[in-house]
Motif scaffolding. Structure first.
Motif, mmCIF file in Angstrom:
data_model
loop_
_atom_site.group_PDB
_atom_site.id
_atom_site.type_symbol
_atom_site.label_atom_id
_atom_site.label_comp_id
_atom_site.label_asym_id
_atom_site.label_seq_id
_atom_site.Cartn_x
_atom_site.Cartn_y
_atom_site.Cartn_z
ATOM 1 N N GLU A 210 0.808 -1.216 0.000
ATOM 2 C CA GLU A 210 0.000 0.000 0.000
ATOM 3 C C GLU A 210 0.848 1.276 0.000
ATOM 4 O O GLU A 210 0.294 2.379 -0.062
ATOM 5 C CB GLU A 210 -0.914 0.020 1.223
ATOM 6 N N LEU A 211 2.162 1.123 0.083
ATOM 7 C CA LEU A 211 3.015 2.301 0.293
ATOM 8 C C LEU A 211 3.634 2.851 -0.982
ATOM 9 O O LEU A 211 4.362 3.841 -0.931
ATOM 10 C CB LEU A 211 4.139 1.954 1.284
ATOM 11 N N GLY A 212 3.395 2.224 -2.111
ATOM 12 C CA GLY A 212 4.032 2.664 -3.339
ATOM 13 C C GLY A 212 5.481 2.207 -3.393
ATOM 14 O O GLY A 212 5.847 1.163 -2.852
ATOM 15 N N ASP A 213 6.324 3.005 -4.030
ATOM 16 C CA ASP A 213 7.744 2.658 -4.139
ATOM 17 C C ASP A 213 8.446 2.945 -2.812
ATOM 18 O O ASP A 213 8.292 4.029 -2.231
ATOM 19 C CB ASP A 213 8.418 3.474 -5.245
ATOM 20 N N VAL A 214 9.226 1.990 -2.340
ATOM 21 C CA VAL A 214 9.959 2.167 -1.082
ATOM 22 C C VAL A 214 11.062 3.195 -1.276
ATOM 23 O O VAL A 214 11.863 3.110 -2.215
ATOM 24 C CB VAL A 214 10.552 0.830 -0.596
ATOM 25 N N ARG B 148 -1.275 7.527 5.479
ATOM 26 C CA ARG B 148 -1.426 7.923 4.069
ATOM 27 C C ARG B 148 -2.276 9.181 4.014
ATOM 28 O O ARG B 148 -3.273 9.300 4.738
ATOM 29 C CB ARG B 148 -2.108 6.817 3.250
ATOM 30 N N ASP B 149 -1.879 10.128 3.171
ATOM 31 C CA ASP B 149 -2.663 11.344 2.924
ATOM 32 C C ASP B 149 -3.035 12.065 4.218
ATOM 33 O O ASP B 149 -4.170 12.548 4.387
ATOM 34 C CB ASP B 149 -3.937 11.008 2.141
ATOM 35 N N GLY B 150 -2.097 12.121 5.166
ATOM 36 C CA GLY B 150 -2.314 12.863 6.392
ATOM 37 C C GLY B 150 -3.104 12.138 7.455
ATOM 38 O O GLY B 150 -3.337 12.695 8.536
ATOM 39 N N GLY B 151 -3.508 10.923 7.197
ATOM 40 C CA GLY B 151 -4.261 10.161 8.192
ATOM 41 C C GLY B 151 -3.520 8.903 8.606
ATOM 42 O O GLY B 151 -2.854 8.257 7.788
ATOM 43 N N THR B 152 -3.618 8.557 9.876
ATOM 44 C CA THR B 152 -2.944 7.377 10.408
ATOM 45 C C THR B 152 -3.982 6.417 10.970
ATOM 46 O O THR B 152 -4.889 6.824 11.713
ATOM 47 C CB THR B 152 -1.956 7.766 11.523
ATOM 48 N N ARG B 153 -3.861 5.147 10.623
ATOM 49 C CA ARG B 153 -4.754 4.130 11.164
ATOM 50 C C ARG B 153 -3.929 2.979 11.723
ATOM 51 O O ARG B 153 -2.807 2.713 11.276
ATOM 52 C CB ARG B 153 -5.719 3.609 10.109
ATOM 53 N N THR B 154 -4.496 2.331 12.721
ATOM 54 C CA THR B 154 -3.844 1.180 13.331
ATOM 55 C C THR B 154 -4.187 -0.079 12.543
ATOM 56 O O THR B 154 -5.347 -0.308 12.177
ATOM 57 C CB THR B 154 -4.304 1.020 14.787
ATOM 58 N N VAL B 155 -3.180 -0.880 12.274
ATOM 59 C CA VAL B 155 -3.362 -2.150 11.561
ATOM 60 C C VAL B 155 -3.336 -3.279 12.584
ATOM 61 O O VAL B 155 -2.383 -3.382 13.357
ATOM 62 C CB VAL B 155 -2.251 -2.357 10.511
ATOM 63 N N PRO B 156 -4.369 -4.121 12.620
ATOM 64 C CA PRO B 156 -4.370 -5.228 13.577
ATOM 65 C C PRO B 156 -3.192 -6.169 13.342
ATOM 66 O O PRO B 156 -2.867 -6.515 12.204
ATOM 67 C CB PRO B 156 -5.702 -5.939 13.303
#
Length: 374
Positions: free
Chosen positions: A147-151, A306-314
């Protein structure tokens, strides 16, 4: 894994080196895993052999690796002090016995070539052990990289609050260990970097090392009961000559940067491992604690921004040490993989090569920082 992997029978295994890692990690897991049988335990130290006999009655114990019979053993799990890795693994490979070799697989690039030759001549498989890549939280992080594009950049750190291993013994003597925190913890970190960076070599390597904590009794490891006698290289009068912290900044030929910090001890409260991947479309950060230290984060934490927002991934929670069970689950498949020969040694060459370059950079910096004699 429940199917017997070799000719309808379990993998007949010898455990070579009967110290803490063998008795706490490998012997218990091999004994309860249906794909393996323990056919031999090997160590020149009588006390170590006696301890295994007491804990695992019925396991044949041998005093020398030369006594391991290739007609009775398919695989050797080698967990000996670092300076013996290459010598023992090479001798087993030349006898036609596959070898699962604990990190650090070797201490120099020359040793890597010796292992490669032994694998080729003996026709047996070399498998490199490094548990970190088999953790569930690392697996979740690697899956999220899509989901991060090119590293663009990778940050890797494993910094203990307190955790200098076996102070006064072989771990803190460069001739026997090959180095300090960089060799010990850094090998795991470079192993994680491999799937993120691909096959590109490092075009730039800069490193620095320090030893502010290594002589402090309060900085020593607390979770493994090392024997006070009989340990190779143990001598209280010999001062440590390895680093307790190593830092490096590296850039691949593809332009991906990597920062690394491996620390046996620090000013921190807890032992924390941090892996951050910055990409063209987002970033992911994992905070957890590698290894067996009880001084750890309560649970791993993975976030995606991403795009200024942060979410927690289980992230799946698992018992400490599950990554070692997962390594055993994969071993039989790796032994049967027709493309397997030579695969491990290619990663080993890359890892030990960059470790050598970090140390070389650190030495060069120390030389240039010293005042010129008048």
């Amino acid at each position: 894994m429940s199917a017997a992997p070799l000719g309808g029978r379990p993998i007949r295994t010898a455990v070579v080196g009967l110290g803490w890692a063998a008795r706490s990690i490998w012997l218990p897991r091999l004994r309860r895993h249906p794909a393996f049988t323990v056919n031999a335990a090997v160590d020149p130290d009588p006390a170590s052999r006696a301890a295994v006999t007491a804990d695992h009655a019925g396991t044949p114990v041998l005093a020398a690796v030369t006594d391991v019979d290739p007609t009775q053993v398919d695989l050797a799990v080698v967990a000996v002090p670092n300076h013996l890795h290459c010598e023992i693994a090479s001798s087993l490979l030349l006898k036609g016995i596959a070898v699962f070799l604990e990190k650090p697989v070797c201490l120099t690039s020359a040793e890597a070539e010796r292992l490669a030759e032994a694998e080729r001549v003996g026709g047996a498989r070399l498998l490199a052990g490094s548990a970190a890549r088999h953790r569930a939280d690392i697996g979740t992080l690697l899956a999220s990289v899509a989901e991060l594009g090119d590293v663009r950049h990778v940050e890797l750190s494993w910094v203990r609050a307190r955790g200098v291993p076996d102070a006064g013994g072989w771990f803190t003597r460069r001739r026997l260990s090959g180095g300090g925190a960089l060799v010990d913890l850094g090998w795991h970190l470079f192993d994680i970097a491999a799937p993120l960076l691909g096959s590109a070599d490092f075009a730039q390597v800069t490193g620095a090392v320090s030893g502010d904590f290594i002589a402090q009794a309060g900085a020593r490891v607390s979770w493994r009961a090392e024997e006070e006698a009989g340990q190779p290289g143990r001598a209280a009068s010999v001062p440590p000559d390895v680093e307790d912290n190593a830092r490096a900044f590296l850039v691949t030929e593809d332009g991906i940067s990597l920062s690394l910090h491996a620390g046996w001890a620090s000013h921190e409260e807890l032992d924390v491992t941090r892996v951050r991947v910055d990409g063209s479309a987002g970033s992911a950060t994992l905070r957890c604690t590698f290894g067996f230290s009880p001084n750890r984060l309560a649970r791993p934490e993975l976030t995606l921004t991403r795009d200024g927002g942060t979410r927690t991934v289980p992230v799946p929670e698992e018992p400490i040490g599950t990554e070692y069970d997962r390594q055993l689950d994969e071993l039989s498949a790796r032994l049967r993989d027709p493309s397997g020969p030579g695969r491990a040694i290619e990663e080993v060459r890359r890892t030990i090569g960059v470790i050598e370059r970090v140390y070389a950079s650190a030495r060069a910096a120390r030389k240039t920082s010293q005042p010129t004699p008048v």
